[in-house]
Design an enzyme around this catalytic site. Structure first.
Site, PDB file in Angstrom:
ATOM      1  N   ASP A   7       2.059   3.875   3.026  1.00  0.00           N
ATOM      2  CA  ASP A   7       1.035   4.890   2.323  1.00  0.00           C
ATOM      3  C   ASP A   7       1.530   6.098   1.617  1.00  0.00           C
ATOM      4  O   ASP A   7       1.721   5.987   0.318  1.00  0.00           O
ATOM      5  CB  ASP A   7      -0.172   5.167   3.424  1.00  0.00           C
ATOM      6  CG  ASP A   7      -1.507   5.892   2.800  1.00  0.00           C
ATOM      7  OD1 ASP A   7      -1.849   5.482   1.775  1.00  0.00           O
ATOM      8  OD2 ASP A   7      -2.085   6.240   3.653  1.00  0.00           O
ATOM      9  N   ASP A   8       1.888   7.184   2.170  1.00  0.00           N
ATOM     10  CA  ASP A   8       2.531   8.154   1.819  1.00  0.00           C
ATOM     11  C   ASP A   8       3.661   8.756   2.606  1.00  0.00           C
ATOM     12  O   ASP A   8       3.717   9.511   3.422  1.00  0.00           O
ATOM     13  CB  ASP A   8       1.710   9.375   1.735  1.00  0.00           C
ATOM     14  CG  ASP A   8       0.219   8.893   0.891  1.00  0.00           C
ATOM     15  OD1 ASP A   8       0.125   8.865  -0.264  1.00  0.00           O
ATOM     16  OD2 ASP A   8      -0.700   8.515   1.653  1.00  0.00           O
ATOM     17  N   HIS A  11       0.930  -1.220  -0.064  1.00  0.00           N
ATOM     18  CA  HIS A  11      -0.111   0.122   0.144  1.00  0.00           C
ATOM     19  C   HIS A  11       0.743   1.141  -0.002  1.00  0.00           C
ATOM     20  O   HIS A  11       1.528   1.653   0.887  1.00  0.00           O
ATOM     21  CB  HIS A  11      -0.960  -0.116   1.169  1.00  0.00           C
ATOM     22  CG  HIS A  11      -2.071   1.047   1.404  1.00  0.00           C
ATOM     23  ND1 HIS A  11      -3.203   0.873   2.187  1.00  0.00           N
ATOM     24  CD2 HIS A  11      -1.825   2.473   0.874  1.00  0.00           C
ATOM     25  CE1 HIS A  11      -3.540   2.170   1.867  1.00  0.00           C
ATOM     26  NE2 HIS A  11      -3.050   3.032   1.260  1.00  0.00           N
ATOM     27  N   HIS A  67       1.312   4.871  -2.307  1.00  0.00           N
ATOM     28  CA  HIS A  67       0.830   5.931  -3.478  1.00  0.00           C
ATOM     29  C   HIS A  67       2.245   6.369  -3.963  1.00  0.00           C
ATOM     30  O   HIS A  67       3.069   7.233  -3.057  1.00  0.00           O
ATOM     31  CB  HIS A  67      -0.004   6.939  -2.766  1.00  0.00           C
ATOM     32  CG  HIS A  67      -1.144   6.468  -2.301  1.00  0.00           C
ATOM     33  ND1 HIS A  67      -2.421   6.185  -2.879  1.00  0.00           N
ATOM     34  CD2 HIS A  67      -1.422   5.920  -0.985  1.00  0.00           C
ATOM     35  CE1 HIS A  67      -3.282   5.731  -2.247  1.00  0.00           C
ATOM     36  NE2 HIS A  67      -2.773   5.488  -1.025  1.00  0.00           N
ATOM     37  N   HIS A 124      -9.353   1.314  -1.120  1.00  0.00           N
ATOM     38  CA  HIS A 124      -9.227   1.827   0.372  1.00  0.00           C
ATOM     39  C   HIS A 124     -10.739   1.855   1.017  1.00  0.00           C
ATOM     40  O   HIS A 124     -11.954   2.163   0.258  1.00  0.00           O
ATOM     41  CB  HIS A 124      -9.082   3.449   0.493  1.00  0.00           C
ATOM     42  CG  HIS A 124      -7.567   3.580   0.085  1.00  0.00           C
ATOM     43  ND1 HIS A 124      -6.904   2.903  -1.239  1.00  0.00           N
ATOM     44  CD2 HIS A 124      -6.869   4.230   0.757  1.00  0.00           C
ATOM     45  CE1 HIS A 124      -5.746   3.404  -0.983  1.00  0.00           C
ATOM     46  NE2 HIS A 124      -5.444   4.014   0.032  1.00  0.00           N
ATOM     47  N   GLU A 181     -10.892   3.476   6.161  1.00  0.00           N
ATOM     48  CA  GLU A 181      -9.867   4.359   6.801  1.00  0.00           C
ATOM     49  C   GLU A 181     -10.661   5.291   7.706  1.00  0.00           C
ATOM     50  O   GLU A 181     -10.578   5.335   8.900  1.00  0.00           O
ATOM     51  CB  GLU A 181      -9.228   4.766   5.716  1.00  0.00           C
ATOM     52  CG  GLU A 181      -7.826   5.997   6.058  1.00  0.00           C
ATOM     53  CD  GLU A 181      -7.376   6.642   4.869  1.00  0.00           C
ATOM     54  OE1 GLU A 181      -7.961   6.647   3.868  1.00  0.00           O
ATOM     55  OE2 GLU A 181      -6.180   7.368   4.979  1.00  0.00           O
TER      56      GLU A 181
HETATM   57  N1  ADE Z   1      -4.340   9.119  -1.482  1.00  0.00           N
HETATM   58  C1  ADE Z   1      -3.292   8.812  -0.919  1.00  0.00           C
HETATM   59  N2  ADE Z   1      -3.308   8.606   0.341  1.00  0.00           N
HETATM   60  C2  ADE Z   1      -4.358   8.353   0.473  1.00  0.00           C
HETATM   61  C3  ADE Z   1      -5.116   7.789   1.783  1.00  0.00           C
HETATM   62  N3  ADE Z   1      -4.635   7.496   2.931  1.00  0.00           N
HETATM   63  N4  ADE Z   1      -6.504   7.440   1.653  1.00  0.00           N
HETATM   64  C4  ADE Z   1      -7.275   7.791   0.678  1.00  0.00           C
HETATM   65  N5  ADE Z   1      -6.578   8.192  -0.532  1.00  0.00           N
HETATM   66  C5  ADE Z   1      -5.119   8.433  -0.508  1.00  0.00           C
HETATM   67 ZN    ZN Z   2      -3.608   4.643   0.774  1.00  0.00          ZN
END
Ligand code: ADE
Ligand code: ZN
Length: 340
Positions: free
Chosen positions: A280-281, A19, A21, A199, A202
């Protein structure tokens, strides 16, 4: 094991990331460099002032800044550089397999062609495979705050690159954009042979996880934190061994959880859920994959056995074939005897 021994244990484990991005790996330093060469200015005058803005109260506050950062990506080389920087980073962390999301609409809506985006990302992934030995899968994610017709259009644009794209996903603003909004798009993607993920849970309710499973027919849930609220759902996820791609530092930074000490990972392991740890990011949330494992280990006092289980799960939940999965899992069993 001592704390620093546990950290070393985490660092040396081979791991898969499921996971991630790619736009979320855009480090401020690279963002400024690419903005400069594209003659674009950022709304911040320095790396430090940009980093200062990385304080979020929820998912939307993060997304607003994340989409602005991505606007400096214009050329194939920009997407290549972004992806290559991520691969170099994870190579140092013993991540041997990665399944990355890209968000085409973030770029095509600004006039950057689908081809430019995917060429840059895919070429870097191939170079990473050859030069760094990192295997990969590529997942095209639809932005759920946009409408169904935009997702259909994106799916159409992806078809010439079908051989490069393994699956489709669903991301962006969750609340108010349930999986059901994209039922027909996911059906068409499945008909084209794409694997499906979304997703769900969350910020949104457990109900959205049910929808992702029953209406979209996903094989994996991204995040899925809220599943723990619903005993029937937990039973289903455990029984079918549907992977959840948890992202601890992301959840902390976006206030999905207030404290990692309350993170549901141990509870989920006890309930036999196939949970995995992911970043994630990472450029926005203070850490790549190892930092996520370390933060969770410190806060939940995970044992080496539990840490190893999480790394094994990362291969189990991946889209590698059975032979490749077993190769990594048995390598882990042999190389790293369990010590508690
Ligand atoms: N796009 C990038 N990170 C995300 C996240 N944690 N939840 C939803 N969309 C995303
Ligand atoms: Zn994500």
């Amino acid at each position: 094991m001592e704390k620093n021994e546990l950290v070393n244990y985490i660092k040396q484990l081979p791991k898969a990331e499921l996971h991630l991005h790619i736009e979320g790996t855009f480090e401020p330093e690279l963002m400024f460099e690419i903005a400069k060469r594209n003659n674009l200015s950022l709304a911040y005058d320095s790396v430090a002032s940009l980093k200062k803005a990385y304080q979020f109260n929820n998912l939307q506050e993060f997304l607003d800044i994340y989409y602005i950062g991505a606007q400096v990506l214009l050329h194939e080389q920009d997407f290549y550089d972004l992806t290559w920087a991520y691969l170099q980073k994870i190579h140092q962390q013993n991540v041997v397999h990665t399944e990355i999301f890209f968000d085409p609409q973030t770029h095509t809506d600004r006039g950057v062609s689908f081809e430019t985006v995917i060429n840059g990302i895919y070429k870097a992934l191939k170079d990473g495979q050859h030069q760094l030995g990192i295997s990969f899968r590529l997942i095209m994610s639809f932005l759920r705050h946009l409408d169904e017709s935009s997702a259909f259009e994106t799916l159409k644009q992806a078809l010439p690159f079908k051989d490069w794209i393994d699956g489709v996903g669903l991301d962006s603003s969750e609340i108010g954009n349930p999986p059901s909004k994209f039922e027909r798009v996911f059906k068409q993607a499945a008909d084209h042979g794409f694997k499906l993920v979304a997703h769900a849970g969350e910020e949104g309710p457990a109900e959205y996880i049910w929808e992702a499973l029953d209406l979209l027919h996903v094989c994996r849930i991204d995040h899925g934190n809220r599943s723990i609220d619903d005993a029937k759902l937990v039973e289903r996820l455990a029984q079918q061994q549907i992977p959840l791609t948890l992202c601890p530092l992301s959840n902390l930074e976006l206030k999905v959880v207030q404290d990692l000490k309350e993170y549901p990972a141990s509870k989920m392991l006890d309930k036999n859920l196939l949970i995995t740890i992911n970043s994630d990011d990472p450029a926005y949330f203070g850490g790549y994959l190892n930092e996520n494992y370390i933060a969770l280990t410190n806060n939940l006092s995970l044992t080496p056995d539990q840490i190893k289980q999480l790394a094994i799960n990362s291969f189990k939940g991946s889209w590698l074939n059975e032979v490749e999965k077993n190769k990594w899992i048995s390598e882990m069993e042999q190389l790293i005897p369990t010590k508690n």
